[in-house]
Design a protein around this motif. Structure first.
Motif, mmCIF file in Angstrom:
data_model
loop_
_atom_site.group_PDB
_atom_site.id
_atom_site.type_symbol
_atom_site.label_atom_id
_atom_site.label_comp_id
_atom_site.label_asym_id
_atom_site.label_seq_id
_atom_site.Cartn_x
_atom_site.Cartn_y
_atom_site.Cartn_z
ATOM 1 N N ASN A 72 0.821 -1.195 0.000
ATOM 2 C CA ASN A 72 0.000 0.000 0.000
ATOM 3 C C ASN A 72 0.863 1.255 0.000
ATOM 4 O O ASN A 72 1.779 1.375 0.816
ATOM 5 C CB ASN A 72 -0.897 0.006 1.240
ATOM 6 C CG ASN A 72 -1.879 -1.144 1.214
ATOM 7 O OD1 ASN A 72 -2.975 -0.989 0.722
ATOM 8 N ND2 ASN A 72 -1.468 -2.312 1.696
ATOM 9 N N LEU A 73 0.529 2.167 -0.907
ATOM 10 C CA LEU A 73 1.171 3.474 -0.942
ATOM 11 C C LEU A 73 0.520 4.339 0.122
ATOM 12 O O LEU A 73 -0.706 4.469 0.161
ATOM 13 C CB LEU A 73 0.996 4.123 -2.317
ATOM 14 C CG LEU A 73 1.402 5.588 -2.425
ATOM 15 C CD1 LEU A 73 2.908 5.760 -2.211
ATOM 16 C CD2 LEU A 73 0.984 6.156 -3.781
ATOM 17 N N ILE A 74 1.337 4.903 0.979
ATOM 18 C CA ILE A 74 0.864 5.838 2.003
ATOM 19 C C ILE A 74 1.435 7.192 1.635
ATOM 20 O O ILE A 74 2.644 7.340 1.458
ATOM 21 C CB ILE A 74 1.354 5.429 3.413
ATOM 22 C CG1 ILE A 74 0.896 4.008 3.766
ATOM 23 C CG2 ILE A 74 0.917 6.454 4.446
ATOM 24 C CD1 ILE A 74 -0.605 3.795 3.799
ATOM 25 N N ILE A 75 0.540 8.173 1.499
ATOM 26 C CA ILE A 75 1.004 9.519 1.178
ATOM 27 C C ILE A 75 0.219 10.530 1.993
ATOM 28 O O ILE A 75 -1.008 10.506 2.028
ATOM 29 C CB ILE A 75 0.911 9.805 -0.336
ATOM 30 C CG1 ILE A 75 1.493 11.171 -0.662
ATOM 31 C CG2 ILE A 75 -0.489 9.659 -0.851
ATOM 32 C CD1 ILE A 75 1.821 11.365 -2.113
ATOM 33 N N SER A 76 0.940 11.370 2.681
ATOM 34 C CA SER A 76 0.337 12.420 3.486
ATOM 35 C C SER A 76 -0.245 13.481 2.570
ATOM 36 O O SER A 76 0.342 13.817 1.532
ATOM 37 C CB SER A 76 1.403 13.040 4.385
ATOM 38 O OG SER A 76 0.891 14.139 5.082
ATOM 39 N N VAL A 103 14.689 7.898 1.465
ATOM 40 C CA VAL A 103 15.624 8.586 2.352
ATOM 41 C C VAL A 103 16.473 9.515 1.491
ATOM 42 O O VAL A 103 16.772 9.208 0.336
ATOM 43 C CB VAL A 103 16.483 7.575 3.159
ATOM 44 C CG1 VAL A 103 17.355 6.726 2.266
ATOM 45 C CG2 VAL A 103 17.291 8.259 4.227
ATOM 46 N N HIS A 104 16.813 10.666 2.058
ATOM 47 C CA HIS A 104 17.631 11.653 1.348
ATOM 48 C C HIS A 104 18.431 12.431 2.377
ATOM 49 O O HIS A 104 18.401 12.099 3.569
ATOM 50 C CB HIS A 104 16.744 12.571 0.481
ATOM 51 C CG HIS A 104 15.629 13.210 1.230
ATOM 52 N ND1 HIS A 104 15.741 14.415 1.863
ATOM 53 C CD2 HIS A 104 14.359 12.781 1.467
ATOM 54 C CE1 HIS A 104 14.599 14.723 2.449
ATOM 55 N NE2 HIS A 104 13.737 13.734 2.227
ATOM 56 N N SER A 105 19.145 13.448 1.939
ATOM 57 C CA SER A 105 20.074 14.158 2.827
ATOM 58 C C SER A 105 19.392 14.800 4.033
ATOM 59 O O SER A 105 20.025 15.022 5.057
ATOM 60 C CB SER A 105 20.844 15.218 2.051
ATOM 61 O OG SER A 105 19.952 16.197 1.539
ATOM 62 N N LYS A 106 18.092 15.084 3.950
ATOM 63 C CA LYS A 106 17.394 15.710 5.073
ATOM 64 C C LYS A 106 16.638 14.712 5.931
ATOM 65 O O LYS A 106 15.995 15.087 6.893
ATOM 66 C CB LYS A 106 16.451 16.795 4.567
ATOM 67 C CG LYS A 106 17.197 17.964 3.962
ATOM 68 C CD LYS A 106 16.277 19.078 3.580
ATOM 69 C CE LYS A 106 17.083 20.230 2.982
ATOM 70 N NZ LYS A 106 16.241 21.324 2.564
ATOM 71 N N GLY A 107 16.677 13.439 5.568
ATOM 72 C CA GLY A 107 16.045 12.442 6.418
ATOM 73 C C GLY A 107 15.198 11.424 5.687
ATOM 74 O O GLY A 107 15.300 11.255 4.470
ATOM 75 N N LYS A 108 14.348 10.770 6.458
ATOM 76 C CA LYS A 108 13.470 9.703 5.957
ATOM 77 C C LYS A 108 12.082 10.276 5.714
ATOM 78 O O LYS A 108 11.677 11.234 6.369
ATOM 79 C CB LYS A 108 13.400 8.567 6.976
ATOM 80 C CG LYS A 108 14.740 7.936 7.256
ATOM 81 C CD LYS A 108 14.666 6.999 8.436
ATOM 82 C CE LYS A 108 16.084 6.545 8.777
ATOM 83 N NZ LYS A 108 16.268 6.321 10.188
ATOM 84 N N GLU A 109 11.339 9.633 4.824
ATOM 85 C CA GLU A 109 9.992 10.078 4.472
ATOM 86 C C GLU A 109 8.978 8.960 4.727
ATOM 87 O O GLU A 109 8.477 8.336 3.798
ATOM 88 C CB GLU A 109 9.948 10.524 3.006
ATOM 89 C CG GLU A 109 10.856 11.674 2.667
ATOM 90 C CD GLU A 109 10.428 13.003 3.285
ATOM 91 O OE1 GLU A 109 9.266 13.135 3.711
ATOM 92 O OE2 GLU A 109 11.275 13.911 3.343
ATOM 93 N N PRO A 110 8.647 8.707 5.996
ATOM 94 C CA PRO A 110 7.734 7.599 6.296
ATOM 95 C C PRO A 110 6.292 7.836 5.863
ATOM 96 O O PRO A 110 5.484 6.913 5.864
ATOM 97 C CB PRO A 110 7.834 7.466 7.817
ATOM 98 C CG PRO A 110 8.234 8.820 8.279
ATOM 99 C CD PRO A 110 9.131 9.373 7.203
ATOM 100 N N LEU A 111 5.958 9.075 5.466
ATOM 101 C CA LEU A 111 4.591 9.359 5.035
ATOM 102 C C LEU A 111 4.477 9.567 3.535
ATOM 103 O O LEU A 111 3.479 10.058 3.021
ATOM 104 C CB LEU A 111 4.030 10.568 5.802
ATOM 105 C CG LEU A 111 3.998 10.385 7.320
ATOM 106 C CD1 LEU A 111 3.406 11.610 8.002
ATOM 107 C CD2 LEU A 111 3.232 9.125 7.718
ATOM 108 N N ILE A 112 5.514 9.165 2.832
ATOM 109 C CA ILE A 112 5.503 9.036 1.371
ATOM 110 C C ILE A 112 6.212 7.712 1.127
ATOM 111 O O ILE A 112 7.372 7.665 0.745
ATOM 112 C CB ILE A 112 6.253 10.188 0.670
ATOM 113 C CG1 ILE A 112 5.718 11.539 1.107
ATOM 114 C CG2 ILE A 112 6.174 10.032 -0.851
ATOM 115 C CD1 ILE A 112 6.543 12.727 0.615
ATOM 116 N N ALA A 113 5.537 6.630 1.413
ATOM 117 C CA ALA A 113 6.207 5.337 1.470
ATOM 118 C C ALA A 113 5.248 4.204 1.134
ATOM 119 O O ALA A 113 4.042 4.418 0.986
ATOM 120 C CB ALA A 113 6.780 5.138 2.878
ATOM 121 N N LEU A 114 5.805 3.017 1.040
ATOM 122 C CA LEU A 114 5.020 1.806 0.791
ATOM 123 C C LEU A 114 5.080 0.922 2.033
ATOM 124 O O LEU A 114 6.154 0.714 2.601
ATOM 125 C CB LEU A 114 5.582 1.043 -0.410
ATOM 126 C CG LEU A 114 5.524 1.771 -1.751
ATOM 127 C CD1 LEU A 114 6.367 1.049 -2.793
ATOM 128 C CD2 LEU A 114 4.098 1.904 -2.236
#
Length: 168
Positions: A72-76, A103-114
């Motif tokens: 499931n795609l979760i997107i805020s 994940v990128h230089s500013k951190g993780k994106e748990p609310l744009i994730a699968l």
């Protein structure tokens, strides 16, 4: 924001409409996590959090329970600049994991994730003990962190969240 963020407009459409349109491009079904009746006017099922005051984890767990899909795609709703080709890239990275998180230089994106439905038991356990932190969840799951730095070069606003009126 001072009002319902989902109903704020970007490019002439609400953030919620923008998110729904993106999801329909890459998903075979779309469901919403919302505790607001006004969001029921859209052409997809809306589910209120089963457990109130549990933050994003509560909404995600409710939707995973209702979903018929393993992944499931979760997107805020405030992630207004996510692009279809980026989501397709994430989907192409699915493997034997519980979660797939950019994940990128500013951190993780748990609310744009699968998220896979198999992480529900861990979510329920954490909610039961009062731990609603997504980062703690990710550390307890088999999580694949996908380097997404090069996507920011292509789409500089990709992970830009709209949290204040001036962000619009």
């Amino acid at each position: 924001m001072g009002s319902d963020k989902a109903l704020m407009k970007v490019d002439g459409i609400t953030l919620l409409e923008k998110s729904i349109a993106l999801c329909y491009k890459v998903c075979d079904a779309v469901i919403l996590s919302s505790n607001h009746e006004i969001h029921q006017k859209y052409a997809c099922p809306v589910f209120a959090d089963e457990r109130k005051n549990t933050g994003p984890m509560g909404g995600i767990s409710t939707c995973l329970k209702k979903s018929k899909n393993a992944w499931n795609l979760i997107i805020s709703v405030d992630a207004a600049f996510v692009e279809t080709d980026f989501v397709n890239f994430l989907i192409s990275e699915i493997d034997n994991y519980d979660a797939l998180v950019p994940v990128h230089s500013k951190g993780k994106e748990p609310l744009i994730a699968l998220y896979n439905k198999n992480c529900l038991a861990k979510m329920e356990e954490m909610i039961e003990r009062g731990d609603f932190k997504m980062h703690n969840l990710l550390h307890s799951l088999k999580t694949k962190y996908v380097d997404s730095q090069h996507w920011i070069e292509k789409y500089p606003k990709l992970f830009h969240n709209l949290n204040r009126p001036e962000d619009l």
